[in-house]
Design a protein around this motif. Structure first.
Motif: not given
Length: 282
Positions: A156-158, A162-163, A173-177
């Protein structure tokens, strides 16, 4: 049984040996991973037949690939352990909190996690693999539509997550490659005590334990999650459900701990296996 994909071919893992299902079944079963779920009964029969492992090569874990076809749908469940809700400063949910984990993020144990930000976090999770197309499944029947369990990491990119402020972007936020590694194989549900699924789950970062819990601590158990989702969407064979993470995420620590190039993340679930992810710079 343990189902793996090696050299793009479906295989059983038996006593640390690789049994190519097409060769072992003399052509009765296909090695095409796209056929895993429509020939599940045949795979189970082959596994139960007593394959002589001496005739098959030993497993090289570096050769393991995504252990199933790319799912049509992948679901994440938020705040499904009480201790994780507490560390997040949030109330326990009254119903499962569901977000999409877009299938383009799903990778196997052979993948490398390439990151470009300093706000990427880890979440160790038990992953449920649906075995048949289904809709409107009752809780008491839910295990009958589940093929297997596997290990997952809900990366997860936090900042991205939360942006949205009051309307967070969990799916984005949880689906990048590479943000949805699963593996190292599928373990059929007949290998587990389904009456009380109590599996230790742990996550280490560079050899240091960061998360340690047990799936008995799930707020909404596997049958509840499967039934809840199936009453709202049609589940397809091969769909996966990330069932939630226990406490110990990096974002909840003081000071925060986030992933960096060179890190090695390992998630282990009792009776399933260990999923290893190496982090690099994008």
């Amino acid at each position: 049984m343990k189902i793996a994909v090696i050299n793009s071919r479906t295989s059983l893992i038996v006593d640390n040996h690789v049994v190519d299902v097409e060769r072992a079944s003399e052509g009765a079963l296909s090695s095409d991973p796209a056929r895993i779920f429509d020939q599940w009964a045949g795979l189970s029969a082959l596994a139960a037949s007593g394959v002589t492992v001496a005739e098959h090569p030993e497993l090289d874990e570096a050769e393991l690939q995504l252990p199933q076809p790319l799912p049509v749908q992948a679901f994440g469940i938020g705040l499904n352990y009480a201790d994780h809700a507490e560390e997040s400063g949030l109330d326990l949910p009254a119903a499962p909190l569901v977000f999409p984990k877009f299938s383009s993020s799903i990778v196997g144990p052979d993948a490398v996690l390439a990151i470009s930000s300093q706000t990427v976090d880890w979440e160790a999770e038990l992953v449920v693999v649906i075995g048949v197309d289904c809709f409107d499944v009752e809780v008491d029947d839910a295990w009958s539509v589940v093929a297997a369990l596997t290990v997952g990491q809900d990366i997860s990119d936090r900042v991205v997550q939360f942006e949205g402020g009051a309307n967070p972007q969990f799916g984005l936020g949880k689906s990048a490659p590479g943000f949805g590694p699963i593996g190292p194989w599928l373990v059929s549900v007949d290998e587990f005590d389904l009456e009380s699924l109590e599996l230790d789950i742990a996550c280490t970062l560079n050899g240091v334990t960061k998360q340690a819990s047990n799936t008995s601590q799930l707020i909404f158990d596997v049958p509840t999650l499967v039934s809840y989702l199936s009453k709202r969407v049609e589940l397809k064979a091969g769909d996966i459900i990330f069932t939630g993470t226990p406490s110990g995420i990096g974002w909840g620590r003081t000071p925060k701990e986030l992933l960096a190039p060179g890190d090695v993340l390992e998630t282990t679930i009792e009776g399933v296996g260990t999923l290893r992810t190496v982090v690099t710079a994008r």
